[in-house]
Design a protein around this motif. Structure first.
Motif, PDB file in Angstrom:
ATOM      1  N   ARG A   1     -11.316   0.051   0.363  1.00 38.35           N
ATOM      2  CA  ARG A   1     -12.386   0.376  -0.591  1.00 38.35           C
ATOM      3  C   ARG A   1     -12.787   1.837  -0.425  1.00 38.35           C
ATOM      4  NH1 ARG A   1     -18.326  -0.269  -1.150  1.00 38.35           N
ATOM      5  NH2 ARG A   1     -18.685  -0.942  -3.303  1.00 38.35           N
ATOM      6  N   PRO A   2     -12.716   2.602  -1.497  1.00 35.52           N
ATOM      7  CA  PRO A   2     -12.968   4.038  -1.402  1.00 35.52           C
ATOM      8  C   PRO A   2     -14.462   4.384  -1.386  1.00 35.52           C
ATOM      9  CG  PRO A   2     -12.328   3.462  -3.631  1.00 35.52           C
ATOM     10  CD  PRO A   2     -12.244   2.204  -2.822  1.00 35.52           C
ATOM     11  N   GLU A   3     -15.096   4.194  -0.242  1.00 35.56           N
ATOM     12  CA  GLU A   3     -16.538   4.384  -0.160  1.00 35.56           C
ATOM     13  C   GLU A   3     -16.959   5.840  -0.056  1.00 35.56           C
ATOM     14  OE1 GLU A   3     -18.447   1.833   2.626  1.00 35.56           O
ATOM     15  OE2 GLU A   3     -17.223   0.125   2.046  1.00 35.56           O
ATOM     16  N   THR A   4     -16.222   6.677   0.653  1.00 35.91           N
ATOM     17  CA  THR A   4     -16.664   8.058   0.862  1.00 35.91           C
ATOM     18  C   THR A   4     -15.716   9.095   0.279  1.00 35.91           C
ATOM     19  OG1 THR A   4     -15.602   8.121   3.030  1.00 35.91           O
ATOM     20  CG2 THR A   4     -17.926   7.460   2.961  1.00 35.91           C
ATOM     21  N   GLU A   5     -14.516   8.677  -0.071  1.00 36.04           N
ATOM     22  CA  GLU A   5     -13.551   9.577  -0.705  1.00 36.04           C
ATOM     23  C   GLU A   5     -12.528   8.731  -1.449  1.00 36.04           C
ATOM     24  OE1 GLU A   5     -11.721  11.785   2.435  1.00 36.04           O
ATOM     25  OE2 GLU A   5     -10.795  10.037   3.319  1.00 36.04           O
ATOM     26  N   ASP A   6     -11.807   9.363  -2.358  1.00 38.95           N
ATOM     27  CA  ASP A   6     -10.780   8.635  -3.093  1.00 38.95           C
ATOM     28  C   ASP A   6      -9.774   8.033  -2.116  1.00 38.95           C
ATOM     29  OD1 ASP A   6     -12.056   9.501  -5.369  1.00 38.95           O
ATOM     30  OD2 ASP A   6     -10.481  10.862  -5.999  1.00 38.95           O
ATOM     31  N   ALA A   7      -9.257   6.865  -2.467  1.00 39.57           N
ATOM     32  CA  ALA A   7      -8.273   6.182  -1.624  1.00 39.57           C
ATOM     33  C   ALA A   7      -7.048   5.863  -2.480  1.00 39.57           C
ATOM     34  CB  ALA A   7      -8.877   4.902  -1.050  1.00 39.57           C
ATOM     35  N   GLN A   8      -5.995   5.445  -1.815  1.00 44.66           N
ATOM     36  CA  GLN A   8      -4.720   5.188  -2.487  1.00 44.66           C
ATOM     37  C   GLN A   8      -4.279   3.743  -2.283  1.00 44.66           C
ATOM     38  OE1 GLN A   8      -3.275   7.611  -4.325  1.00 44.66           O
ATOM     39  NE2 GLN A   8      -4.950   8.944  -3.683  1.00 44.66           N
ATOM     40  N   PHE A   9      -3.806   3.131  -3.346  1.00 46.67           N
ATOM     41  CA  PHE A   9      -3.081   1.872  -3.217  1.00 46.67           C
ATOM     42  C   PHE A   9      -1.615   2.248  -3.141  1.00 46.67           C
ATOM     43  CE2 PHE A   9      -0.358  -1.466  -4.624  1.00 46.67           C
ATOM     44  CZ  PHE A   9      -0.935  -2.625  -4.139  1.00 46.67           C
ATOM     45  N   ARG A  10      -0.992   1.854  -2.031  1.00 46.76           N
ATOM     46  CA  ARG A  10       0.449   2.075  -1.859  1.00 46.76           C
ATOM     47  C   ARG A  10       1.061   0.764  -1.370  1.00 46.76           C
ATOM     48  NH1 ARG A  10      -1.578   7.088   0.306  1.00 46.76           N
ATOM     49  NH2 ARG A  10      -0.901   8.834  -0.989  1.00 46.76           N
ATOM     50  N   TRP A  11       2.165   0.371  -1.983  1.00 49.53           N
ATOM     51  CA  TRP A  11       2.809  -0.886  -1.606  1.00 49.53           C
ATOM     52  C   TRP A  11       3.169  -0.949  -0.127  1.00 49.53           C
ATOM     53  CZ3 TRP A  11       2.367  -5.146  -4.227  1.00 49.53           C
ATOM     54  CH2 TRP A  11       2.133  -5.081  -5.595  1.00 49.53           C
ATOM     55  N   PRO A  12       3.748   0.101   0.476  1.00 53.46           N
ATOM     56  CA  PRO A  12       4.060   0.017   1.913  1.00 53.46           C
ATOM     57  C   PRO A  12       2.808  -0.189   2.777  1.00 53.46           C
ATOM     58  CG  PRO A  12       5.271   1.824   0.905  1.00 53.46           C
ATOM     59  CD  PRO A  12       4.284   1.342  -0.117  1.00 53.46           C
ATOM     60  N   ASP A  13       1.707   0.451   2.404  1.00 55.73           N
ATOM     61  CA  ASP A  13       0.460   0.270   3.140  1.00 55.73           C
ATOM     62  C   ASP A  13      -0.070  -1.144   2.954  1.00 55.73           C
ATOM     63  OD1 ASP A  13      -1.853   1.273   4.682  1.00 55.73           O
ATOM     64  OD2 ASP A  13      -2.932   0.985   2.784  1.00 55.73           O
ATOM     65  N   PHE A  14       0.025  -1.663   1.737  1.00 57.47           N
ATOM     66  CA  PHE A  14      -0.389  -3.036   1.449  1.00 57.47           C
ATOM     67  C   PHE A  14       0.355  -4.002   2.370  1.00 57.47           C
ATOM     68  CE2 PHE A  14       0.276  -6.861  -1.358  1.00 57.47           C
ATOM     69  CZ  PHE A  14      -1.037  -7.298  -1.370  1.00 57.47           C
ATOM     70  N   GLN A  15       1.672  -3.870   2.441  1.00 53.62           N
ATOM     71  CA  GLN A  15       2.487  -4.753   3.280  1.00 53.62           C
ATOM     72  C   GLN A  15       2.139  -4.579   4.757  1.00 53.62           C
ATOM     73  OE1 GLN A  15       6.695  -4.140   2.941  1.00 53.62           O
ATOM     74  NE2 GLN A  15       7.169  -5.978   4.108  1.00 53.62           N
ATOM     75  N   ALA A  16       1.991  -3.343   5.201  1.00 55.72           N
ATOM     76  CA  ALA A  16       1.699  -3.087   6.614  1.00 55.72           C
ATOM     77  C   ALA A  16       0.346  -3.660   7.019  1.00 55.72           C
ATOM     78  CB  ALA A  16       1.744  -1.585   6.894  1.00 55.72           C
ATOM     79  N   ARG A  17      -0.672  -3.468   6.191  1.00 51.82           N
ATOM     80  CA  ARG A  17      -2.001  -4.000   6.533  1.00 51.82           C
ATOM     81  C   ARG A  17      -2.017  -5.525   6.543  1.00 51.82           C
ATOM     82  NH1 ARG A  17      -6.830  -0.496   5.958  1.00 51.82           N
ATOM     83  NH2 ARG A  17      -6.050   1.609   5.606  1.00 51.82           N
ATOM     84  N   LEU A  18      -1.312  -6.126   5.611  1.00 51.89           N
ATOM     85  CA  LEU A  18      -1.267  -7.588   5.610  1.00 51.89           C
ATOM     86  C   LEU A  18      -0.574  -8.094   6.869  1.00 51.89           C
ATOM     87  CD1 LEU A  18      -0.478  -8.574   1.920  1.00 51.89           C
ATOM     88  CD2 LEU A  18      -2.697  -8.385   3.054  1.00 51.89           C
ATOM     89  N   ASN A  19       0.550  -7.483   7.222  1.00 51.55           N
ATOM     90  CA  ASN A  19       1.308  -7.933   8.395  1.00 51.55           C
ATOM     91  C   ASN A  19       0.619  -7.594   9.701  1.00 51.55           C
ATOM     92  OD1 ASN A  19       3.365  -9.035   6.846  1.00 51.55           O
ATOM     93  ND2 ASN A  19       4.556  -7.154   6.851  1.00 51.55           N
ATOM     94  N   ASN A  20       0.135  -6.359   9.839  1.00 52.37           N
ATOM     95  CA  ASN A  20      -0.369  -5.871  11.124  1.00 52.37           C
ATOM     96  C   ASN A  20      -1.852  -6.158  11.365  1.00 52.37           C
ATOM     97  OD1 ASN A  20       2.211  -4.848  11.586  1.00 52.37           O
ATOM     98  ND2 ASN A  20       1.668  -2.896  10.612  1.00 52.37           N
ATOM     99  N   GLU A  21      -2.622  -6.323  10.312  1.00 46.70           N
ATOM    100  CA  GLU A  21      -4.048  -6.554  10.489  1.00 46.70           C
ATOM    101  C   GLU A  21      -4.451  -7.988  10.135  1.00 46.70           C
ATOM    102  OE1 GLU A  21      -6.383  -3.535   8.498  1.00 46.70           O
ATOM    103  OE2 GLU A  21      -4.941  -1.989   9.054  1.00 46.70           O
ATOM    104  N   LEU A  22      -4.025  -8.449   8.981  1.00 42.69           N
ATOM    105  CA  LEU A  22      -4.451  -9.781   8.554  1.00 42.69           C
ATOM    106  C   LEU A  22      -3.639 -10.881   9.245  1.00 42.69           C
ATOM    107  CD1 LEU A  22      -6.238 -11.501   6.733  1.00 42.69           C
ATOM    108  CD2 LEU A  22      -4.489 -11.289   4.964  1.00 42.69           C
ATOM    109  N   LEU A  23      -2.347 -10.884   9.051  1.00 40.64           N
ATOM    110  CA  LEU A  23      -1.519 -11.962   9.605  1.00 40.64           C
ATOM    111  C   LEU A  23      -1.440 -11.937  11.121  1.00 40.64           C
ATOM    112  CD1 LEU A  23       1.330 -11.958   6.946  1.00 40.64           C
ATOM    113  CD2 LEU A  23      -0.640 -13.491   7.109  1.00 40.64           C
ATOM    114  N   ALA A  24      -1.513 -10.755  11.702  1.00 38.56           N
ATOM    115  CA  ALA A  24      -1.449 -10.647  13.164  1.00 38.56           C
ATOM    116  C   ALA A  24      -2.684 -11.235  13.832  1.00 38.56           C
ATOM    117  CB  ALA A  24      -1.277  -9.185  13.574  1.00 38.56           C
ATOM    118  N   ASN A  25      -3.746 -11.427  13.045  1.00 35.72           N
ATOM    119  CA  ASN A  25      -5.006 -11.942  13.624  1.00 35.72           C
ATOM    120  C   ASN A  25      -5.377 -13.329  13.117  1.00 35.72           C
ATOM    121  OD1 ASN A  25      -5.876  -9.664  15.284  1.00 35.72           O
ATOM    122  ND2 ASN A  25      -5.802  -8.576  13.347  1.00 35.72           N
ATOM    123  N   VAL A  26      -4.428 -14.008  12.501  1.00 32.83           N
ATOM    124  CA  VAL A  26      -4.715 -15.344  11.989  1.00 32.83           C
ATOM    125  C   VAL A  26      -4.410 -16.378  13.050  1.00 32.83           C
ATOM    126  CG1 VAL A  26      -4.111 -17.069  10.251  1.00 32.83           C
ATOM    127  CG2 VAL A  26      -4.302 -14.672   9.611  1.00 32.83           C
TER     128      VAL A  26
END
Length: 117
Positions: A92-117
């Protein structure tokens, strides 16, 4: 606008969420038009939550040009909605513009979400 029962009871909190480009219209122009056009008391915004832009792969999202990921696109990936919510809240771009990038989407899902389920 709110129902008369909400106005009379004072139990309505009106919060708007929007991108930075919509702030002038929704905080000045629209409320002014409501107040000028209708004598009845309107429930006006109590709070506003504004974000910077979420861009798509270093360019602006554009529905008309087909640039970005939209509701049906997200659905068609067969990725569960909870994963989309997690990612979109995490970038969420709260303080500056942010980017949606497919590689980042995949990495965050794998490394942050799924790794902590």
């Amino acid at each position: 606008a709110s129902s008369s029962s909400s106005r009379e009871n004072g139990n309505l909190e009106y919060v708007e969420f929007m991108g930075k480009d919509n702030v002038p219209f929704h905080t000045v122009m629209f409320p002014s038009c409501l107040l000028a056009a209708h004598p009845e008391p309107w429930t006006l915004m109590n709070k506003i939550s504004v974000t910077e832009y979420l861009n798509y792969e270093d360019t602006k999202f554009s529905k008309s040009r087909g640039v970005g990921v939209f509701g049906t696109d997200a659905r068609d990936t067969n990725i569960i909605s909870s994963a989309w919510r997690f990612y979109l809240l995490s970038v969420r771009p709260e303080t500056e513009d942010a980017q949606f990038r497919w590689p980042d989407f995949q990495a965050r899902l794998n490394n942050e979400l799924l790794a902590n389920v």
